[in-house]
Design an enzyme around this catalytic site. Sequence first.
Site, short mmCIF file in Angstrom:
data_model
loop_
_atom_site.label_atom_id
_atom_site.label_comp_id
_atom_site.label_asym_id
_atom_site.label_seq_id
_atom_site.Cartn_x
_atom_site.Cartn_y
_atom_site.Cartn_z
N HIS A 157 12.79 -6.70 19.99
CA HIS A 157 13.13 -5.27 19.85
C HIS A 157 14.22 -5.06 18.79
O HIS A 157 14.95 -4.08 18.83
CB HIS A 157 13.59 -4.66 21.18
CG HIS A 157 12.68 -4.98 22.32
ND1 HIS A 157 11.66 -4.16 22.73
CD2 HIS A 157 12.62 -6.07 23.13
CE1 HIS A 157 11.01 -4.71 23.75
NE2 HIS A 157 11.57 -5.88 24.01
N SER A 278 21.35 -1.49 -9.75
CA SER A 278 21.12 -0.05 -9.79
C SER A 278 21.72 0.49 -11.08
O SER A 278 22.75 0.00 -11.55
CB SER A 278 21.77 0.61 -8.57
OG SER A 278 22.09 1.95 -8.87
N LYS A 284 25.24 -2.70 -6.46
CA LYS A 284 23.97 -2.94 -5.77
C LYS A 284 23.27 -4.22 -6.20
O LYS A 284 23.29 -4.60 -7.35
CB LYS A 284 23.01 -1.76 -6.00
CG LYS A 284 23.41 -0.47 -5.32
CD LYS A 284 23.47 -0.55 -3.81
CE LYS A 284 22.10 -0.63 -3.17
NZ LYS A 284 21.34 0.64 -3.29
N ASN A 286 19.52 -5.07 -5.18
CA ASN A 286 18.40 -4.58 -4.38
C ASN A 286 17.29 -5.63 -4.26
O ASN A 286 16.95 -6.29 -5.24
CB ASN A 286 17.83 -3.31 -5.02
CG ASN A 286 18.84 -2.18 -5.01
OD1 ASN A 286 19.65 -2.08 -4.09
ND2 ASN A 286 18.81 -1.34 -6.03
N GLU A 291 10.60 -5.72 -1.30
CA GLU A 291 10.10 -4.37 -1.01
C GLU A 291 8.69 -4.19 -1.57
O GLU A 291 7.82 -3.57 -0.94
CB GLU A 291 11.03 -3.32 -1.62
CG GLU A 291 12.41 -3.28 -0.98
CD GLU A 291 13.38 -2.46 -1.80
OE1 GLU A 291 13.39 -1.22 -1.63
OE2 GLU A 291 14.13 -3.02 -2.63
N LYS A 326 -16.14 -4.15 -6.55
CA LYS A 326 -15.35 -5.09 -7.35
C LYS A 326 -13.90 -4.70 -7.63
O LYS A 326 -13.00 -5.52 -7.46
CB LYS A 326 -16.05 -5.33 -8.69
CG LYS A 326 -17.31 -6.13 -8.54
CD LYS A 326 -18.07 -6.23 -9.84
CE LYS A 326 -19.54 -6.41 -9.55
NZ LYS A 326 -20.16 -5.21 -8.90
N1 ARG Z 1 -23.18 -3.54 -12.55
C1 ARG Z 1 -24.06 -3.61 -11.44
C2 ARG Z 1 -23.25 -3.87 -10.15
O1 ARG Z 1 -22.15 -4.27 -10.24
C3 ARG Z 1 -25.06 -4.70 -11.63
C4 ARG Z 1 -26.31 -4.51 -10.85
C5 ARG Z 1 -27.08 -3.38 -11.42
N2 ARG Z 1 -28.37 -3.29 -10.83
C6 ARG Z 1 -29.11 -2.20 -10.97
N3 ARG Z 1 -30.25 -2.20 -10.36
N4 ARG Z 1 -28.72 -1.19 -11.67
O2 ARG Z 1 -23.74 -3.67 -9.05
#
Ligand code: ARG
Length: 462
Positions: A157, A278, A284, A286, A291, A326
């Site tokens: 705590h 600072s 300071k 920091n 952080e 991605k």
């Molecule tokens: N740039 C696309 C992706 O990252 C690749 C696959 C594209 N496929 C398609 N049928 N357009 O998913």
Amino acid sequence: MSNKMWGGRFGSKPDPIMEDINTSIDFDRRLYRQDIAASKAHAAMLAKKGIITAQDAKRIAHGLDTILSEIESGKFAFQRALEDIHMNVESRLAELIGPAAGRLHTARSRNDQVATDFRLWVRDAFDALDAALAGYQRALAEKALHHAGTVMPGFTHLQPAQPVTFGHHLLAYVEMAARDRGRFADARARLNESPLGAVALAGTSFPIDRNMTAKSLGFARPMANSLDAVADRDFVLEMLAACAIAAVHLSRFAEEIVIWSSPLLGLIRLSDKFTTGSSIMPQKRNPDAAELVRAKTGRIVGALAGLMMVIKGLPLAYQKDLQEDKEGAMDAVGALELSITAMTGMVRDLEPDVARMREAAGEGYSTATDLADWLTRALKLPFRDAHHATGRIVAKAAEAGVALDRLPLKVMQSVEPRITKAVFGALAVDRSVKSRRSYGGTAPSGVRAQARRWLKRLKAKA
Ligand code: ARG
């Protein structure tokens, strides 16, 4: 002019906005190494199975090697109009080797291509994160060994609870990092199957050898269902979930570093290398790095939540939505790697204020449990009664404004007459930690043994 990769039935160019929303080259260019490796494996397999000639395969491989070095030396001109890494590479291949380039895409689709590339990328990310975590563990275990006997307050705590050793506290994070690495390893093993050869979604009529491409890319086996192979991204989700948990662990430690290094507590001192000044307050120092590690957890957890939403409700098989797998993942991996590296540096450099830690370790009647244990052991009181008597003694100490080990024996005896002066042996913080020799406990002997065990294990694996 329409797109030369897929524009056969198109009469005009896409709208500029279409190009903006559709292109992924700005981030999937980071898959170039994996994309080229997968293309080489595919071309070699096509030749082996007599689907393309050995000569074409050779030209393709040479061309791909040239492209790899062009990209690595920064000479490659990525084009947004070519959408993604796959078509950027293939288009350049055509410039370099002519018509043979057009044969590379036999029995392949961008759908299995991108699934393959990204699995390879995530696999590499697992390996990099694992190595970074091992380095972090090593830094922690080294510091823990050094401070196996350094006493500090242990908290529950965020109140002083019982004295612990600094080494023990650090080793707690070594254990967490070990489970983080375990999660990466589990997910890596599940990820390591090849989607290549699933083609667009249904497989192919060409006599391909999926075992061959799987093996040459280091996959354990080909994925068994072509729809699954192109449609799922659970390997990214698992990676992000494991990253999120690891980041949460780092964030907890980062928060402790922030608290401990505050002059109000003054338990540790961060090095100049990991603090900033600072622009207005000259005094300071920091803990910005800590952080920021704490904060980066937000974007890592956010990437997991984001991709969950992208995939939720997607019908099989490939949908363009999957392209959104991605950026968040790449950002999260980068943020986690940076966080681990920064934490490793901070751990190496930070120095506990040993005297201040010891002083703080005794604050807040932190050895009250030791007193109760003593009453239980020496006077054979049931623990509940010992707990109650100790509570009354603590109240008397609070009233007198002294620590437990400064309370006169007479006052203690007014609560429990059988207490002898031997009790003081149990009330010193050093005695307290030394006595906690149960397995996994805070005693310096145990901490030393655990730190050594970790260092040996980490060295053996490195
Ligand atoms: N740039 C696309 C992706 O990252 C690749 C696959 C594209 N496929 C398609 N049928 N357009 O998913």
